[in-house]
Design an enzyme around this catalytic site. Structure first.
Site, short mmCIF file in Angstrom:
data_model
loop_
_atom_site.label_atom_id
_atom_site.label_comp_id
_atom_site.label_asym_id
_atom_site.label_seq_id
_atom_site.Cartn_x
_atom_site.Cartn_y
_atom_site.Cartn_z
CD GLU A 79 17.44 62.32 30.43
OE1 GLU A 79 16.79 61.60 29.65
OE2 GLU A 79 18.68 62.29 30.53
NE ARG A 89 27.40 52.29 34.97
CZ ARG A 89 28.45 52.86 35.59
NH1 ARG A 89 29.53 52.16 35.83
NH2 ARG A 89 28.40 54.13 35.95
CB CYS A 142 19.43 60.46 37.35
SG CYS A 142 20.92 61.29 37.93
CG HIS A 166 21.17 63.18 33.10
ND1 HIS A 166 20.23 62.23 32.74
CD2 HIS A 166 21.65 62.77 34.30
CE1 HIS A 166 20.14 61.30 33.67
NE2 HIS A 166 21.00 61.61 34.65
#
Length: 214
Positions: A79, A89, A142, A166
């Site tokens: 990242e 979500r 995250c 990730h």
């Protein structure tokens, strides 16, 4: 060198999280010249700041590398940036699902990683491990972890380098058996060991492409 390595407890109905298994595996086989401190984080927004702040105050790591699950991605996602936004979500493990709220009110809009992610990507590719630079850590727990860690590094521990990685599913997980991308734990361990080694050896990242068209 003291390196804090973090993962997450299972979430969204899964019974395992590869990031938690990985940090325990890594801590049992630290590279020469490093002490690896494992920490499994709650997959919940509310306790993150206190948990991370306490860990940094207690251990004073030179580097913090956080790992998490992004089940829809191929290979290892290194990242580049963490955003000051939560847009959940799904609910976290405490049942909370904030929408369009800041991770930390009054903090900057974003932080960039201070880990040598492009050098790490090159090291992973040299070993035949799929890896890419990701331009977003999402808007879930995250990303919040990455943002809080980088904010604490910037404001309280400026000598500490920090970033987020990730991981895909493990092959045994239901989503992987239904066709989602996966890597076995041995490959994840090897990949993470290469990333740790790169962070130990590299202070200036390579200037190689890691961009995306969209």
């Amino acid at each position: 060198m003291r390196i804090l390595i973090t993962g997450f407890e299972p979430f969204d109905g899964d019974t395992i999280n590869p990031s938690a298994l990985l940090v325990d595996s890594l801590a049992s086989t630290p590279p020469p010249g490093a002490t690896l401190i494992p920490l499994v984080l709650p997959c919940a927004f509310a306790p993150l700041h206190h948990t991370l702040q306490t860990a940094l105050e207690t251990h004073r790591p030179d580097i913090t590398i956080s790992f998490g699950l992004a089940g829809n991605r191929q290979g290892i996602s290194l990242e580049r940036v963490a955003l000051n936004i939560i847009d959940a979500r799904i609910p976290d493990n405490e049942g909370n699902a904030p929408i369009d709220e800041p991770v930390l009110p009054g903090a900057p809009a974003a932080y960039f990683t201070t880990l040598p992610i492009k050098t790490a990507m090159a090291a992973l590719h040299a070993e035949g491990i799929a890896a890419h630079i990701s331009q977003t850590a999402g808007t879930y727990v995250c990303n919040a972890t990455a943002f809080i860690t980088m904010h604490l590094a910037t404001t309280r521990y400026p000598a500490m380098r920090a970033g987020f990685i990730h991981l895909p599913y493990l092959p045994s997980m239901p989503a992987a058996q239904a066709g989602a991308p996966a890597l076995d734990l041995a490959t994840l361990h090897h990949a993470a060991s290469l990333i740790v080694k790169t962070c130990l050896e590299c202070n200036t990242d390579q200037r190689i492409t890691g961009g995306a068209v969209s």
